[in-house]
Enzyme design. Sequence first.
Site, short mmCIF file in Angstrom:
data_model
loop_
_atom_site.label_atom_id
_atom_site.label_comp_id
_atom_site.label_asym_id
_atom_site.label_seq_id
_atom_site.Cartn_x
_atom_site.Cartn_y
_atom_site.Cartn_z
N GLY A 159 -12.93 -8.01 4.11
CA GLY A 159 -12.81 -6.60 3.72
C GLY A 159 -13.86 -6.27 2.67
CG HIS A 160 -13.60 -8.08 -1.23
ND1 HIS A 160 -12.75 -9.14 -1.17
CD2 HIS A 160 -13.04 -7.19 -2.10
CE1 HIS A 160 -11.71 -8.93 -1.96
NE2 HIS A 160 -11.86 -7.75 -2.54
CB SER A 171 -4.75 -8.15 0.73
OG SER A 171 -4.33 -8.29 -0.61
CB VAL A 190 -11.77 -5.34 7.16
CG1 VAL A 190 -11.98 -6.55 8.05
CG2 VAL A 190 -13.06 -4.54 7.00
CG LEU A 249 -15.66 -11.85 -3.13
CD1 LEU A 249 -17.18 -11.95 -3.15
CD2 LEU A 249 -15.22 -10.43 -3.45
CE LYS A 251 -6.45 -4.28 0.83
NZ LYS A 251 -5.45 -4.56 -0.22
CG ASP A 252 -6.77 -0.73 -2.70
OD1 ASP A 252 -5.63 -1.11 -2.96
OD2 ASP A 252 -7.67 -1.51 -2.34
NE ARG A 264 -1.42 -8.26 -5.85
CZ ARG A 264 -2.18 -7.26 -6.31
NH1 ARG A 264 -2.91 -6.55 -5.47
NH2 ARG A 264 -2.20 -6.98 -7.60
P1 AMP Z 1 -10.04 -5.65 -4.89
O1 AMP Z 1 -10.84 -6.89 -5.07
O2 AMP Z 1 -8.72 -5.87 -4.22
O3 AMP Z 1 -9.96 -4.81 -6.13
O4 AMP Z 1 -10.86 -4.78 -3.85
C1 AMP Z 1 -12.19 -4.40 -4.08
C2 AMP Z 1 -12.57 -3.35 -3.09
O5 AMP Z 1 -12.45 -3.88 -1.77
C3 AMP Z 1 -11.64 -2.12 -3.17
O6 AMP Z 1 -12.42 -0.95 -2.99
C4 AMP Z 1 -10.70 -2.35 -2.01
O7 AMP Z 1 -10.15 -1.16 -1.50
C5 AMP Z 1 -11.64 -3.01 -1.01
N1 AMP Z 1 -10.85 -3.75 -0.01
C6 AMP Z 1 -9.90 -4.67 -0.24
N2 AMP Z 1 -9.37 -5.09 0.92
C7 AMP Z 1 -9.98 -4.41 1.91
C8 AMP Z 1 -9.86 -4.38 3.33
N3 AMP Z 1 -8.98 -5.14 3.98
N4 AMP Z 1 -10.68 -3.55 4.02
C9 AMP Z 1 -11.57 -2.76 3.37
N5 AMP Z 1 -11.73 -2.73 2.04
C10 AMP Z 1 -10.95 -3.54 1.30
#
Ligand code: AMP
Length: 288
Positions: free
Chosen positions: A37-38, A187, A178, A34, A151-152, A189
């Site tokens: 962004g999360h 991210s 964010v 996390l 972002k996605d 990653r």
């Molecule tokens: P993930 O853990 O990468 O699957 O992301 C979980 C959620 O957080 C998804 O809806 C992503 O689009 C969102 N997310 C990831 N990075 C960001 C970011 N930098 N800003 C906003 N939301 C994000």
Amino acid sequence: MKVCYTKRDLMTEVNRLRREKGETIGFVPTMGALHKGHLSLIERAHYENHAAVVSIFVNPIQFNNPDDLKTYPRTLEADLKLLEPFDIDLVFAPSAEEMYPPGEPIEHYDFGALERVMEGKNRPGHFNGVGVVVGRLLHMVNPTRAYFGEKDYQQIAIVQELVRQLKLPVKIVPCPIVREDDGLALSSRNLLLTPEQRAIAPAIHRILLASADLCKAAHRDDAVAPAKHMVEQAVADVPGMTLEYFEIVDGRTLQPIETWYDAPEQVGCIVVRLGDVRLIDNIRYGKF
Ligand code: AMP
């Protein structure tokens, strides 16, 4: 903050929350590691609903590349620590066997043209994996609102289509990207980048902003090709960065456009690679 590892516990706890806290539940599905962004999604879920539920699950069936799945950061303990001050009601952290009991068939979705471009085209099976996990999680949590990051960008369109197909009574809430101070989209990653790769990664956002300048200077019936070429060239000029794709698409249908006139709202979607690390970003050019 209660942490559940099984579907049964999760559903019992969600029912308890509904009785004790109130009717509306905000849900944020994540794959963990996390970051802010999360947390922006989680804060919003918390603020807009009586109770907030977060899931942390690295979903194996949405990875088309086994190395990507192997190296994906898993930091559950640190994630739970990070969530503590946010007063989250419930965290769901299932195992792969809990989400996918052996022998149980995996659903198959058809997202039509939405899944034939960009992430769908470049990562076969990815969006079916996303659809399956999000569909199952939404059935279990039955939230009032579910929060997803822009972002996605394509993922949001897929999830909206999934919710339509499954006729789920949930509102999908898109949330802004964010970024770090230098423009790099946060991210999980990013943790995998070497210091040298991290130093050049902000070029992604800088290049997208430069493409927005071209868009602003364009007329409605101008071709978008010059903006595409500019981005392709600019990425090629960054040593160590390779372009997987850059597309300028209609913000609703996600289909590539040829002139700025072709869509009321255009989005530039990019994926680059820095070594083995794949980074995604996008820019909304606004409305003509
Ligand atoms: P993930 O853990 O990468 O699957 O992301 C979980 C959620 O957080 C998804 O809806 C992503 O689009 C969102 N997310 C990831 N990075 C960001 C970011 N930098 N800003 C906003 N939301 C994000």
